[in-house]
Structure formats: structure tokens, C-alpha cells
Design an enzyme around this catalytic site. Structure first.
Site: not given
Length: 515
Positions: A106, A256
Site C-alpha cells: 500500500e 473505469c
């Protein structure tokens, strides 16, 4: 799981393997549930949706939420990319190691492309808690935002020294106890590693939610951000929260996308209000639809809904679904100029170059660079200032040998910095053997593996290209990439070293501070 980034190739897994992985992950998640005695039993976060928001921008019933979850997770099981941190999170049975693996990925993925991070992630081969800042910076070189690596190290030390080698188990305690861990990172770790049903919002998820619910306002604004976090919490699948969050991120990263979304490949296209708006506008433009009495839209669409497209930026027919969202225009980076010099001298092991260390705070903190000064308005003043800086580190130097070689432009997140590159080769002189603290002489090979920024590597390439007669000779090589560096250990050992074997196995599952 991460900020906007470029996609790499999708990996299709066989159905049987996907099913086996889901069963394994479900088993891991069941093991991850903290006991009541830990004081960390998961409580679903209460979602408060503002009364002023039109239902047009919300998910209104359980059936719609269930359909969204099912479609997205089915797509993810088939289309998710095969990434090293995902494999480790799925295969690692030890909860602390699993959480650490997710944590590292992350932090690395913030503002960095997936393809770039893969090499760094598999090459992160050190005991982070006991590493020096120099070692952290060296392994982090090229990922940018070096403060992220330092905060990761600070957090690792806290886990080892204060929390008994155990990671906090919830998003709330992760954010509270670990330096540099914010709301998004904490939610990602808690959902993926520990199965906590908490939603997350990064750049990819925000874009997906904005389009699915026709939110046109800037997602970074406070009101819109609160709404997106509420939607994420409403949607997260309680049975597979980690997979759901990764699926939403994956959808934003590969389908997307910001500029050229692949709507025909979207698993939730039928639930997407952005697509519905595109179809409506196409019908209106073709004359097939006169007015829009039967087409649903935002009821208070009078220019006052804080989720609709801003009145100053109405619907743009050429953009289609990319109308959602409209991000605020970023301020261009401020422009600065600097002069830097590659100072070279012969050495016993070949040519050496002088590097000095930057301060421990601020831009590129703690990294090594060539001696540099602020840009001066005239060539004469520039040479004088640069020579004085060189002499501060290396003693008296011949000013006549200082040559201007070219320039390098490097853009950081908020600064566009132009380096005027100079070179000075000390041939035929007695080598400088001592330097003050904060400076050192390195060979070319040592330079390529030192904690230097990408900008300094660009500077050195300019120097190499303009110095055919120096003592570097024919040994010049291109700047090495992370994957070509010498790596002392294999990837799994970073986790073994981090969670040291001497930590007692009967220690409390969490330090009392984490309860």
C-alpha cells in the site's frame, strides 16, 4: 488499494483455482477475527448519509447493493491481475506477516504505477525495523516520496519494539498506533489482512463511485469525500471485504480508467448512472427523446446539489462518462533552478565522484546528491557560487576546469526543477582523501547503488555523455534499474526477518495499547 496508476496486463485464472483461492481466503479471514477478550470485536461503521443528498446519487435498496457486490466480485474472480502482494495476502497464514505484506504494498503504490512497484516489492529484502535510514533510502530510490519509506520504517520499529511484533487488528487501531498510516491504508490492511468489513476510498474507487452514482463534483472536496466514504462503507461485502475493496480498485485501474473507460467490459454497467446519462444525452441529440420526463435524474438539480456537476462546468457531450467526476484543476508546479556539479577525481579503485547528503527533512530528505547551489542570474556569479560550494567540501580547486555541460529538468509533485549541470575533473592532482561529515567519495558502481534520487541519475548521465576524456574511461554504464541491483536476500525473508524469531510466541496477541 492505491492511488491512480497505470494498468498492467490482466491475468485470467482457472475457475477451479479461483474457487480454491476464495475458500483459502475465507479460511484465513475466519482465523483473523479477534476474540472478544482482545477488546477489538468488529463493529460495522455507522453510515450517515446527508439528508440533503438526492436519492439519485445513492444506492437505495438492498437488492441494488447486493447486485453491485455480486457483479463486481464475480468479475474480480475472473479478471484480477496476478500481483505479488495479492499472492502473499492469499497464501500467508500468519496474520502479522500478511498484514505487513499488504502494508508495504500500500505504501509503495501511493502515487506510483503498479508496473514500477512490482520490482521494488519483490526486491524489498531487508529487516526494515533495524535498517538504517541510508539503507531504506537506497532501496526506496526511484519510488519517489521518500518520506513514505521513512514512515514505514518508523511504523515497523513500533510494531517490533512496542507491540510485541503484532500488527493492530482493526482499521481504527492501525490508524491510531502506526505513524504514516491514514484512513485509506488502515482500511486496506484491515479488510485484506484481517477481514474487517470496512470500506476504502482511493483515487480509483472514488472514480468508480462517482461514475456509478453520477457524482460530478470534485471528489477531493470535503462534502463529496464524506459521501464517497459513506457509499464505500455501504457497499463493502461483509463476507469478502478484502476482495471487494481490491475489486473496486481493480475496476478503476483497468476498466473505469480516467480518460478512456472500457464501459462495454464493466461488470456494473447496468447500475452506472454515468452510462445512463450518456444514453439519455444521445437520445436527446438524435431527436428520439423530446425532453426527459421518463429519465431519472437528480431531483434538486437546480445548481445547488453539491454532488452534481458544478454549474460552471456543465455536461460536455464529447466527454461521455468522463464528465464524472470533474476534478479541480491542479496548480502547476512552481519552477525553480539550481546549479550542480559532478566533481571527479582518480582513485585506487577507479574514478571517484563527490556526493553530499541532503538535510534529514524536506525535499529528498537524507538522500545523496552532487554539490548544488541556487541558480544565480549571471554565469560569473553562478560559477563563483558553485566553486565555493565545491571547495567547502573538497578544499581548493582549479576554477578554470569547471565546465558547463547542459541541463536536466525534473518534475516533482509540486516543483519543476531545472539543474544546470557542470563538471570538474581533477586529473594530475593529488586526490582528496578526507572530507567533512556529510560528504563522501564514491566509485561509479557505488553511485549506482547509493541512495540517490532519479534527478541525480539524470545529472550523471549528462556528465557521462559530455566527458569522453575523463578517467571514467570506457567503464561507463547506464543507471541501473531496481531489478538489476544486487539483492542480498530473497523476498520472503523480509517478513521472516521483520517478525523476528526471538519474539515470544506466547506474547499477548496485541500490546495493551492496541486494545
Amino acid at each position: 488499494m492505491r492511488k491512480p496508476r497505470a494498468a498492467v496486463g490482466s491475468g485470467h485464472r482457472k475457475q477451479a483455482a479461483s474457487q480454491e483461492g476464495r475458500q483459502k481466503h475465507a479460511k484465513n479471514n475466519s482465523q483473523a477475527k479477534p476474540s472478544a477478550c482482545d477488546g477489538l470485536a468488529r463493529q460495522p461503521e455507522e453510515v450517515v448519509l446527508q439528508a440533503s443528498v438526492s436519492s439519485y446519487h445513492l444506492f437505495r435498496d438492498v437488492a441494488e447493493v447486493t447486485a453491485f457486490r455480486g457483479s463486481l466480485l464475480s468479475w474480480y474472480d475472473q479478471e484480477k491481475r496476478d500481483l505479488p502482494w495479492r499472492r502473499r495476502a492469499e497464501d500467508e497464514m500468519d496474520l502479522d506477516r500478511r498484514a505487513y505484506a499488504v502494508w508495504v504494498s500500500e505504501v509503495m503504490l501511493q502515487q506510483t504505477q503498479v508496473a514500477t512497484v512490482i520490482n521494488y516489492y519483490t526486491g524489498w529484502m531487508q529487516d526494515l525495523a533495524s535498517a538504517s535510514l541510508e539503507e531504506v533510502n537506497q532501496l526506496w530510490a526511484g519510488l519517489g516520496y521518500y518520506s513514505r519509506g521513512r514512515r514505514l520504517q518508523e511504523g515497523a520499529r513500533k510494531v517490533v519494539e512496542e507491540l510485541g511484533g503484532h500488527m493492530p487488528r482493526t482499521a481504527e487501531t492501525l490508524q491510531q498506533l502506526l505513524p504514516g498510516v491514514g484512513r485509506y491504508t488502515a482500511g486496506a490492511i484491515a479488510s485484506i489482512a484481517f477481514g474487517q468489513a470496512t470500506g476504502v476510498v482511493d483515487g480509483n474507487v472514488a472514480r468508480v463511485l462517482c461514475r456509478v452514482r453520477a457524482i460530478g463534483a470534485d471528489p477531493s472536496s470535503t462534502l463529496v469525500s464524506q459521501q464517497l466514504w459513506g457509499l464505500a462503507q455501504q457497499l463493502v461485502d461483509p463476507a469478502r471485504p478484502g476482495d471487494f475493496n481490491q475489486a473496486a480498485m481493480e475496476l478503476g485501474a483497468t476498466v473505469c480508467t480516467p480518460q478512456r473507460p472500457l464501459c462495454s467490459q464493466c461488470p456494473v454497467e447496468s447500475l452506472c448512472r454515468a452510462r445512463q446519462r450518456v444514453e439519455q444525452e444521445q437520445l436527446l441529440a438524435s431527436g428520439s427523446l423530446s425532453g426527459s420526463p421518463d429519465v431519472e435524474e437528480c431531483a434538486p438539480n437546480t445548481g445547488q446539489c453539491h454532488l452534481c456537476l458544478p454549474p460552471s462546468e456543465p455536461w460536455d457531450q464529447t466527454l461521455g462518462v468522463v464528465n464524472f467526476p470533474r476534478k479541480a484543476s491542479r496548480k502547476p508546479p512552481r519552477e525553480e533552478s539550481s546549479a550542480t556539479c559532478v566533481l571527479e577525481q582518480p582513485g585506487a579503485l577507479g574514478a571517484q565522484i563527490l556526493l553530499v547528503q541532503r538535510p534529514n527533512s524536506g525535499l529528498l530528505a537524507g538522500l545523496w546528491e552532487f554539490p548544488s547551489v541556487t541558480w544565480e542570474p549571471s554565469e560569473q556569479l553562478q560559477r563563483k557560487a558553485l566553486l565555493q560550494e565545491l571547495q567547502r567540501w573538497a578544499g581548493p580547486l582549479p576554477a578554470t576546469h569547471l565546465r558547463h555541460l547542459g541541463e536536466v529538468v525534473h518534475t516533482f509533485s509540486h516543483i519543476k526543477l531545472t539543474y544546470q549541470v557542470y563538471g570538474l575533473a581533477l586529473e594530475g592532482q593529488t586526490p582528496v582523501t578526507t572530507v567533512p561529515p556529510g560528504a563522501r567519495w564514491l566509485t561509479q558502481e557505488e553511485f549506482h547503488t547509493a541512495a540517490v534520487s532519479t534527478a541525480m541519475k539524470k545529472v550523471f548521465r549528462v556528465y557521462q555523455g559530455q566527458q569522453p576524456g575523463t578517467c571514467m574511461g570506457s567503464k561507463r554504464s547506464q543507471v541501473s534499474s531496481p531489478c538489476s541491483r544486487k539483492k542480498p536476500r530473497m523476498g520472503q525473508q523480509v517478513l521472516d526477518n521483520f517478525f523476528r524469531s526471538h519474539i515470544s510466541t506466547d506474547a499477548h496477541s496485541l500490546n495493551s495499547a492496541a486494545q
